[in-house]
Design an enzyme around this catalytic site. Structure first.
Site, PDB file in Angstrom:
ATOM      1  N   ASP A 213       0.861  -1.185   0.000  1.00  9.68           N
ATOM      2  CA  ASP A 213       0.000   0.000   0.000  1.00  9.68           C
ATOM      3  C   ASP A 213       0.898   1.236   0.000  1.00  9.68           C
ATOM      4  O   ASP A 213       1.818   1.349   0.834  1.00  9.68           O
ATOM      5  CB  ASP A 213      -0.906  -0.008   1.232  1.00  9.68           C
ATOM      6  CG  ASP A 213      -1.890   1.151   1.215  1.00  9.68           C
ATOM      7  OD1 ASP A 213      -3.001   0.975   0.696  1.00  9.68           O
ATOM      8  OD2 ASP A 213      -1.546   2.236   1.733  1.00  9.68           O
ATOM      9  N   ASN A 221      -1.953  12.646  -3.721  1.00 10.08           N
ATOM     10  CA  ASN A 221      -2.843  12.821  -4.864  1.00 10.08           C
ATOM     11  C   ASN A 221      -3.578  14.153  -4.786  1.00 10.08           C
ATOM     12  O   ASN A 221      -3.731  14.864  -5.787  1.00 10.08           O
ATOM     13  CB  ASN A 221      -3.841  11.660  -4.906  1.00 10.08           C
ATOM     14  CG  ASN A 221      -4.391  11.412  -6.291  1.00 10.08           C
ATOM     15  OD1 ASN A 221      -3.660  11.338  -7.257  1.00 10.08           O
ATOM     16  ND2 ASN A 221      -5.701  11.289  -6.377  1.00 10.08           N
ATOM     17  N   HIS A 226      -4.403  14.356  -9.799  1.00 14.49           N
ATOM     18  CA  HIS A 226      -4.567  12.937 -10.130  1.00 14.49           C
ATOM     19  C   HIS A 226      -3.634  12.475 -11.240  1.00 14.49           C
ATOM     20  O   HIS A 226      -3.276  11.301 -11.301  1.00 14.49           O
ATOM     21  CB  HIS A 226      -6.022  12.637 -10.487  1.00 14.49           C
ATOM     22  CG  HIS A 226      -6.498  13.308 -11.740  1.00 14.49           C
ATOM     23  ND1 HIS A 226      -6.290  12.768 -12.975  1.00 14.49           N
ATOM     24  CD2 HIS A 226      -7.174  14.468 -11.934  1.00 14.49           C
ATOM     25  CE1 HIS A 226      -6.815  13.570 -13.891  1.00 14.49           C
ATOM     26  NE2 HIS A 226      -7.360  14.605 -13.296  1.00 14.49           N
ATOM     27  N   ASP A 230      -1.476   9.290 -10.838  1.00 13.90           N
ATOM     28  CA  ASP A 230      -1.463   8.164 -11.774  1.00 13.90           C
ATOM     29  C   ASP A 230      -0.035   7.764 -12.127  1.00 13.90           C
ATOM     30  O   ASP A 230       0.280   6.574 -12.281  1.00 13.90           O
ATOM     31  CB  ASP A 230      -2.213   8.535 -13.052  1.00 13.90           C
ATOM     32  CG  ASP A 230      -3.719   8.626 -12.838  1.00 13.90           C
ATOM     33  OD1 ASP A 230      -4.196   8.210 -11.763  1.00 13.90           O
ATOM     34  OD2 ASP A 230      -4.414   9.116 -13.745  1.00 13.90           O
ATOM     35  N   GLU A 256      -4.671   2.381  -4.290  1.00 16.63           N
ATOM     36  CA  GLU A 256      -3.208   2.413  -4.173  1.00 16.63           C
ATOM     37  C   GLU A 256      -2.654   1.120  -3.594  1.00 16.63           C
ATOM     38  O   GLU A 256      -1.509   1.078  -3.141  1.00 16.63           O
ATOM     39  CB  GLU A 256      -2.766   3.607  -3.315  1.00 16.63           C
ATOM     40  CG  GLU A 256      -3.220   3.577  -1.869  1.00 16.63           C
ATOM     41  CD  GLU A 256      -4.569   4.237  -1.643  1.00 16.63           C
ATOM     42  OE1 GLU A 256      -4.817   4.693  -0.518  1.00 16.63           O
ATOM     43  OE2 GLU A 256      -5.383   4.297  -2.593  1.00 16.63           O
TER      44      GLU A 256
END
Length: 354
Positions: A213, A221, A226, A230, A256
């Site tokens: 994680d 983020n 975003h 990404d 994630e």
């Protein structure tokens, strides 16, 4: 599915229905999928867009829901499968038509031969014999032309169907990949874990499961956007993939979170893999592509569990999840295995990663 996973999924489902009701959007399957995905948070880009819409005070509408679904969730896989099926159907129909034509021509030719045979059993004049020979020669040429046409269509069809099969194989492969990170998706992982557990049981081979994680990903983020988020997800996915081999399978579990199935690997070896991935992620300094701004480094936490003969895929995943929980609560950027939990008297059953 464990009891905890069921409660979590039920919570997401209720949240999705509540959003549909409050927004006045029809509870069609695609819109339910849209808001269920939003509730789970597994698609950060979608959540960022919907959160921005809420902040700007736009009223939810059917058109807006359709636009969001088409942008973020609608897959072209089904469309491509339909296209391949239609092309294959058209090619098969063409072959059937050519075969029908050839059979009709062959039947007519057979009839002509039988008629000629009956004529030859009787006495006929030279002129009639010449006429009969000319007719048979002409019909033989027609038969030959028809057969050549059929052979050409069969040859073309063989090439076309081979190309269509390759297209279909490509579509199938893509349907098993996460579209953002290009590693295995959740469906592929679920199937892979079922297979790995069955093989471990039958062959009595070791099997380990790694779950990772990204630490503080939501904050990252929200801070950098975003698109940069990404980029981080892709980086972590490729780092995990590059550190496994053979029959190992790396997958995006959701949001994630990432997982890796490690067949023929004992717990000690799996911990080494997790440590290699952890150090590789931490070593990478992030740059914002548009500005070359240095964004610092990211870290990830890892949980590692080893297969037991009494395990199901769900129980193995749950133990790896508990190890991940322990890594998070031990300060993050750590690898925690079942052996570590046994030594530390870690959290009780049923607790999942934050």
């Amino acid at each position: 599915m464990s009891g905890q996973e069921f409660k979590r999924a039920l919570g997401y489902a209720n949240a999705a229905f509540d959003l549909l009701k409050r927004s006045g959007i029809p509870p069609y399957p695609q819109f339910y999928e849209l808001l269920y995905t939003y509730a789970t948070g597994v698609n950060p880009s979608l959540n960022s867009r919907i959160n921005a819409i809420f902040r700007e005070g736009h009223s939810p509408s059917l058109d807006l829901a359709e636009a969001l679904y088409n942008e973020f969730l609608k897959s072209d896989v089904n469309d491509r499968i339909t296209d391949v099926s239609e092309r294959m159907h058209a090619r098969i129909e063409a072959v059937h038509d050519a075969i029908d034509t050839a059979m009709t021509t062959a039947s007519a030719y057979s009839g002509s031969l039988q008629s000629a045979s009956r004529d030859l059993e009787q006495e006929i004049s030279t002129e009639a014999l010449q006429s009969l020979a000319n007719r048979l020669l002409l019909e033989t040429h027609v038969m030959q032309d028809t057969n050549r046409a059929l052979e050409q269509k069969l040859e073309a069809s063989r090439d076309d169907i081979a190309a269509l099969q390759r297209d279909l194989d490509d579509v199938r492969r893509e349907s098993r990949l996460d579209p953002l990170t290009k590693i295995a998706n959740r469906k592929s992982f679920d199937e892979g874990l079922e297979t790995a557990v069955a093989e471990a049981l039958s062959g009595r081979q070791p099997l380990c499961l790694l779950i990772a994680d990204i630490d503080h990903f939501k904050t990252f983020n929200d801070t950098y956007g975003h698109q940069t988020g990404d980029q981080v997800l892709r980086l972590v996915a490729m780092t995990i993939k590059s550190n496994i081999k053979g029959k190992d399978l790396a997958a995006r579990y959701g949001g994630e979170e990432f997982v890796a199935i490690l067949p023929s690997t004992d717990l000690e070896g799996a911990v080494i893999v997790a440590e290699n991935v952890r150090r590789a992620i931490q070593a990478k300094e992030l740059l914002k592509r548009s500005t070359n701004e240095k964004l610092g480094r990211i870290t990830a936490s890892f949980g590692v569990a080893a297969f037991r003969p009494s395990d199901t895929p769900s129980s193995l995943l749950e133990r790896a999840d508990r190890c991940l929980y322990a890594a998070k609560h031990a300060g993050r950027n750590k690898v925690v295995s079942e052996n570590d939990l046994a030594e530390q008297h870690g959290p009780k059953d049923g607790v999942s990663a934050a």
